[in-house]
Design a protein around this motif. Structure first.
Motif, PDB file in Angstrom:
ATOM      1  N   SER A  35      -7.555  -2.340   2.580  1.00  0.00           N
ATOM      2  CA  SER A  35      -8.502  -1.256   2.313  1.00  0.00           C
ATOM      3  C   SER A  35      -9.614  -1.165   3.360  1.00  0.00           C
ATOM      4  CB  SER A  35      -9.105  -1.409   0.915  1.00  0.00           C
ATOM      5  OG  SER A  35      -9.764  -2.652   0.768  1.00  0.00           O
ATOM      6  N   MET A  36     -10.107  -2.292   3.869  1.00  0.00           N
ATOM      7  CA  MET A  36     -11.166  -2.237   4.886  1.00  0.00           C
ATOM      8  C   MET A  36     -10.628  -1.677   6.193  1.00  0.00           C
ATOM      9  SD  MET A  36     -14.300  -2.497   5.759  1.00  0.00           S
ATOM     10  CE  MET A  36     -15.249  -3.510   4.665  1.00  0.00           C
ATOM     11  N   ALA A  37      -9.418  -2.041   6.562  1.00  0.00           N
ATOM     12  CA  ALA A  37      -8.822  -1.503   7.792  1.00  0.00           C
ATOM     13  C   ALA A  37      -8.653   0.015   7.682  1.00  0.00           C
ATOM     14  CB  ALA A  37      -7.483  -2.169   8.067  1.00  0.00           C
ATOM     15  N   ARG A  38      -8.193   0.478   6.538  1.00  0.00           N
ATOM     16  CA  ARG A  38      -8.046   1.936   6.349  1.00  0.00           C
ATOM     17  C   ARG A  38      -9.406   2.623   6.395  1.00  0.00           C
ATOM     18  NH1 ARG A  38      -4.210  -0.095   2.852  1.00  0.00           N
ATOM     19  NH2 ARG A  38      -5.632  -0.001   1.089  1.00  0.00           N
ATOM     20  N   ASP A  43      -9.543   6.815   7.418  1.00  0.00           N
ATOM     21  CA  ASP A  43      -8.561   7.483   6.561  1.00  0.00           C
ATOM     22  C   ASP A  43      -9.292   8.223   5.446  1.00  0.00           C
ATOM     23  OD1 ASP A  43      -6.577   8.264   4.812  1.00  0.00           O
ATOM     24  OD2 ASP A  43      -5.580   6.314   4.753  1.00  0.00           O
ATOM     25  N   PRO A  44      -9.269   9.568   5.448  1.00  0.00           N
ATOM     26  CA  PRO A  44     -10.031  10.326   4.458  1.00  0.00           C
ATOM     27  C   PRO A  44      -9.480  10.185   3.039  1.00  0.00           C
ATOM     28  CG  PRO A  44      -8.702  11.807   5.779  1.00  0.00           C
ATOM     29  CD  PRO A  44      -8.555  10.435   6.379  1.00  0.00           C
ATOM     30  N   ASN A  50     -12.391  -2.753  -1.113  1.00  0.00           N
ATOM     31  CA  ASN A  50     -12.844  -3.647  -2.173  1.00  0.00           C
ATOM     32  C   ASN A  50     -12.735  -5.116  -1.791  1.00  0.00           C
ATOM     33  OD1 ASN A  50     -10.109  -3.749  -2.184  1.00  0.00           O
ATOM     34  ND2 ASN A  50      -9.841  -3.279  -4.344  1.00  0.00           N
ATOM     35  N   ASP A  51     -12.153  -5.392  -0.599  1.00  0.00           N
ATOM     36  CA  ASP A  51     -12.059  -6.768  -0.138  1.00  0.00           C
ATOM     37  C   ASP A  51     -11.730  -6.781   1.344  1.00  0.00           C
ATOM     38  OD1 ASP A  51      -9.419  -5.973  -0.046  1.00  0.00           O
ATOM     39  OD2 ASP A  51      -8.658  -7.576  -1.310  1.00  0.00           O
TER      40      ASP A  51
END
Length: 70
Positions: A35-38, A43-44, A50-51
């Motif tokens: 999620s952090m990379a996205r 990424d809209p 969350n981690d």
């Protein structure tokens, strides 16, 4: 990318500290994914991160990093 909320700022700060601590292990590669990379890619459609998901490739086990709570 909009202004990061407080939890994202905390995770980015932790990521900076982890990267600094990993420098002593001389990693061959550090891959941020999830999620952090996205989020950082902009990424809209991605939900807020969350981690932190990291894959570290090294010949040296990063015991110091493994024992810390970021």
């Amino acid at each position: 990318m909009s202004k990061p909320d407080h939890s994202v700022e905390i995770m980015l700060s932790a990521l900076d500290r982890i990267a600094a601590d990993l420098g002593d292990c001389h990693p061959k590669a550090v891959l941020l994914f999830g999620s952090m990379a996205r989020y950082l890619d902009g990424d809209p459609g991605a939900p807020p991160p969350n981690d932190l998901d990291l894959l570290v490739a090294t010949n040296n086990t990063p015991f110091l990093v493994m024992q810390r709570d970021y």
